[in-house]
Write a protein that holds these residues in place. Sequence first.
Motif, PDB file in Angstrom:
ATOM      1  N   TRP A  77     -10.001  11.462  -0.342  1.00 49.56           N
ATOM      2  CA  TRP A  77     -10.766  10.242  -0.104  1.00 49.56           C
ATOM      3  C   TRP A  77     -12.256  10.392  -0.392  1.00 49.56           C
ATOM      4  N   GLN A  78     -12.757  11.616  -0.524  1.00 49.41           N
ATOM      5  CA  GLN A  78     -14.209  11.799  -0.594  1.00 49.41           C
ATOM      6  C   GLN A  78     -14.814  11.115  -1.821  1.00 49.41           C
ATOM      7  N   THR A  79     -14.225  11.304  -2.980  1.00 44.67           N
ATOM      8  CA  THR A  79     -14.815  10.766  -4.207  1.00 44.67           C
ATOM      9  C   THR A  79     -14.817   9.245  -4.205  1.00 44.67           C
ATOM     10  N   ILE A  80     -13.694   8.635  -3.866  1.00 48.47           N
ATOM     11  CA  ILE A  80     -13.620   7.172  -3.918  1.00 48.47           C
ATOM     12  C   ILE A  80     -14.482   6.546  -2.826  1.00 48.47           C
ATOM     13  N   THR A  81     -14.561   7.181  -1.660  1.00 48.00           N
ATOM     14  CA  THR A  81     -15.421   6.659  -0.601  1.00 48.00           C
ATOM     15  C   THR A  81     -16.883   6.737  -1.020  1.00 48.00           C
ATOM     16  N   SER A  82     -17.274   7.849  -1.627  1.00 48.97           N
ATOM     17  CA  SER A  82     -18.656   7.991  -2.112  1.00 48.97           C
ATOM     18  C   SER A  82     -18.973   6.922  -3.148  1.00 48.97           C
ATOM     19  N   HIS A  92      -1.571 -10.595   0.884  1.00 48.71           N
ATOM     20  CA  HIS A  92      -0.480  -9.723   0.451  1.00 48.71           C
ATOM     21  C   HIS A  92      -0.721  -9.363  -1.010  1.00 48.71           C
ATOM     22  N   LEU A  93      -0.564  -8.085  -1.339  1.00 43.21           N
ATOM     23  CA  LEU A  93      -0.625  -7.624  -2.722  1.00 43.21           C
ATOM     24  C   LEU A  93       0.716  -7.014  -3.097  1.00 43.21           C
ATOM     25  N   SER A  94       0.996  -6.929  -4.387  1.00 47.17           N
ATOM     26  CA  SER A  94       2.230  -6.271  -4.810  1.00 47.17           C
ATOM     27  C   SER A  94       2.257  -4.826  -4.318  1.00 47.17           C
ATOM     28  N   ASN A  95       1.098  -4.173  -4.316  1.00 46.42           N
ATOM     29  CA  ASN A  95       0.951  -2.870  -3.672  1.00 46.42           C
ATOM     30  C   ASN A  95       0.379  -3.123  -2.280  1.00 46.42           C
ATOM     31  N   ASP A  96       1.264  -3.309  -1.315  1.00 40.52           N
ATOM     32  CA  ASP A  96       0.769  -3.728  -0.001  1.00 40.52           C
ATOM     33  C   ASP A  96       0.196  -2.578   0.809  1.00 40.52           C
ATOM     34  N   PHE A  97       0.352  -1.339   0.325  1.00 37.88           N
ATOM     35  CA  PHE A  97      -0.384  -0.252   0.967  1.00 37.88           C
ATOM     36  C   PHE A  97      -1.883  -0.503   0.833  1.00 37.88           C
ATOM     37  N   ILE A  98      -2.299  -1.004  -0.314  1.00 36.42           N
ATOM     38  CA  ILE A  98      -3.695  -1.381  -0.502  1.00 36.42           C
ATOM     39  C   ILE A  98      -3.951  -2.747   0.131  1.00 36.42           C
ATOM     40  N   GLY A  99      -2.976  -3.641   0.052  1.00 34.39           N
ATOM     41  CA  GLY A  99      -3.146  -4.964   0.649  1.00 34.39           C
ATOM     42  C   GLY A  99      -3.433  -4.902   2.131  1.00 34.39           C
ATOM     43  N   GLN A 100      -2.728  -4.031   2.851  1.00 38.97           N
ATOM     44  CA  GLN A 100      -2.950  -3.947   4.294  1.00 38.97           C
ATOM     45  C   GLN A 100      -4.320  -3.352   4.601  1.00 38.97           C
ATOM     46  N   TYR A 117       2.747   8.365  14.708  1.00 39.73           N
ATOM     47  CA  TYR A 117       4.000   9.051  14.404  1.00 39.73           C
ATOM     48  C   TYR A 117       4.277   9.234  12.922  1.00 39.73           C
ATOM     49  N   CYS A 118       3.825   8.345  12.060  1.00 39.27           N
ATOM     50  CA  CYS A 118       4.110   8.479  10.633  1.00 39.27           C
ATOM     51  C   CYS A 118       3.058   9.332   9.954  1.00 39.27           C
ATOM     52  N   LEU A 119       3.497  10.276   9.161  1.00 38.13           N
ATOM     53  CA  LEU A 119       2.596  11.087   8.349  1.00 38.13           C
ATOM     54  C   LEU A 119       2.528  10.490   6.952  1.00 38.13           C
ATOM     55  N   VAL A 120       1.537  10.921   6.183  1.00 34.74           N
ATOM     56  CA  VAL A 120       1.387  10.410   4.815  1.00 34.74           C
ATOM     57  C   VAL A 120       2.665  10.643   4.019  1.00 34.74           C
ATOM     58  N   SER A 121       3.287  11.797   4.215  1.00 35.62           N
ATOM     59  CA  SER A 121       4.482  12.137   3.440  1.00 35.62           C
ATOM     60  C   SER A 121       5.650  11.207   3.725  1.00 35.62           C
ATOM     61  N   SER A 122       5.626  10.507   4.871  1.00 31.97           N
ATOM     62  CA  SER A 122       6.726   9.614   5.223  1.00 31.97           C
ATOM     63  C   SER A 122       6.310   8.151   5.173  1.00 31.97           C
ATOM     64  N   ARG A 123       5.263   7.846   4.385  1.00 30.74           N
ATOM     65  CA  ARG A 123       4.704   6.498   4.371  1.00 30.74           C
ATOM     66  C   ARG A 123       5.728   5.435   3.993  1.00 30.74           C
ATOM     67  N   ILE A 182      -9.732   1.322  -8.010  1.00 31.61           N
ATOM     68  CA  ILE A 182      -9.249   2.585  -7.454  1.00 31.61           C
ATOM     69  C   ILE A 182      -8.200   3.170  -8.389  1.00 31.61           C
ATOM     70  N   TRP A 183      -7.821   4.408  -8.130  1.00 29.92           N
ATOM     71  CA  TRP A 183      -6.822   5.101  -8.931  1.00 29.92           C
ATOM     72  C   TRP A 183      -5.586   5.297  -8.063  1.00 29.92           C
ATOM     73  N   GLY A 184      -4.522   4.598  -8.393  1.00 28.53           N
ATOM     74  CA  GLY A 184      -3.311   4.691  -7.596  1.00 28.53           C
ATOM     75  C   GLY A 184      -3.557   4.214  -6.175  1.00 28.53           C
ATOM     76  N   ASP A 185      -3.177   5.035  -5.220  1.00 22.98           N
ATOM     77  CA  ASP A 185      -3.337   4.700  -3.797  1.00 22.98           C
ATOM     78  C   ASP A 185      -4.493   5.445  -3.152  1.00 22.98           C
ATOM     79  N   TYR A 186      -5.353   6.063  -3.946  1.00 24.29           N
ATOM     80  CA  TYR A 186      -6.413   6.882  -3.369  1.00 24.29           C
ATOM     81  C   TYR A 186      -7.541   6.018  -2.838  1.00 24.29           C
ATOM     82  N   PHE A 187      -7.303   5.491  -1.654  1.00 22.31           N
ATOM     83  CA  PHE A 187      -8.288   4.665  -0.975  1.00 22.31           C
ATOM     84  C   PHE A 187      -8.037   4.773   0.521  1.00 22.31           C
ATOM     85  N   SER A 188      -9.102   4.730   1.305  1.00 26.29           N
ATOM     86  CA  SER A 188      -8.988   4.796   2.762  1.00 26.29           C
ATOM     87  C   SER A 188      -9.992   3.837   3.370  1.00 26.29           C
ATOM     88  N   GLU A 189      -9.491   2.708   3.866  1.00 24.46           N
ATOM     89  CA  GLU A 189     -10.376   1.684   4.420  1.00 24.46           C
ATOM     90  C   GLU A 189     -11.169   2.206   5.608  1.00 24.46           C
TER      91      GLU A 189
END
Length: 247
Positions: free
Chosen positions: A130-135, A63-71, A222-228, A181-188
Motif C-alpha cells: 500500500w505504501q506506493t499507491i498511498t503516497s 457499486h462497481l464491477s470490482n466491488d472490492f474497490i467499490g466498497q 476474522y477474514c484475512l487477505v488470503s481468504s477475501r 490504481i493497479w489491480g486491487d492495490y489500494f487501501s482506503e
Amino acid sequence: MDCGIFIRTYYKDCERLEFTLRSIRKFCSGFSGVTVACPENSIDLVSAVTKSTGFDSPILCNHLSNDFIGQQITKLNADKYCKYDYICHIDSDCIFVRETNPSDLFLEGRPLMLMAPYNYFYGARHNVPWQTITSKFVGRQVDYEFMRRFPLTYPRQMYIDLRDHFHNFHNYEINEVWKHIWGDYFSEFNLMGAFSFYSDSKYHSFSDVTINGVPEVIVKQYCLVSSRDDRTISASDRDEIERILTA
C-alpha cells in the motif's frame, strides 16, 4: 459525543454481518447509531439481517464491477450516508469482543489512530503493497501504515477535506480513484490515515505501536487477505464467535 458505527457490506457477508450486529447489540453502548450500507444487488438479503437483529434498514450505496474497490469508495464517502460527527468503521467480518463506548476510541479528545513504520514490515519480510499507491494519492512520501486494527474512527470534516484534496491536487474526484490504481492495490483506511497524519489539521491522536505497544483488543477481525473471496465461516470460527456472543 456524537459517534456512530458505519458498516459497508454486501450479500456474501450476510452471515458474518449478523454476528457483527449481534456483537454491537451485546457490547456497544453510547453510540449515536449504526448505519449499514450495501449495493442494490444486496439490499433484500442485508435487509433481512438488519431486521432480524433489530437495526435500521440498510442504505443503498455505490457499486462497481470490482466491488472490492467499490466498497472502499463507499467508505471514503461515509459522511454522505450518515450524520455522525465521528464515524466509527468496522467491517462485517469483525465482531466486538468487549464492552465498548465511544470514549474507548479516543485519546486526548481526538480519535486514536494506531500506526507503524513501513520499515518495520519490510524488516519482518511482510508484504505491504500500500505504501506506493498511498503516497501517490496523498502527494508525498508516506512512511507509516495506518490500518493496524479495527475499529477505525474519523471526524466527519476529514472526509470532506480529503475529497477537496483529491479535487485540488489530482484534478479528479475521489470516486474516480479506481481509474488510477493497479489491480486491487489500494487501501482506503491507509489513505485516510496518511492524509490525517500529514495534514496540518489535528484530526487524530496517533500512536506508533512499535513504540507504545498495542492497546487492548476491542474488535476481532476474522477474514484475512488470503481468504477475501471466500466469505464462508469455518466451524471453529463460528464456535468461537458464538461463545463470545453468548458468554
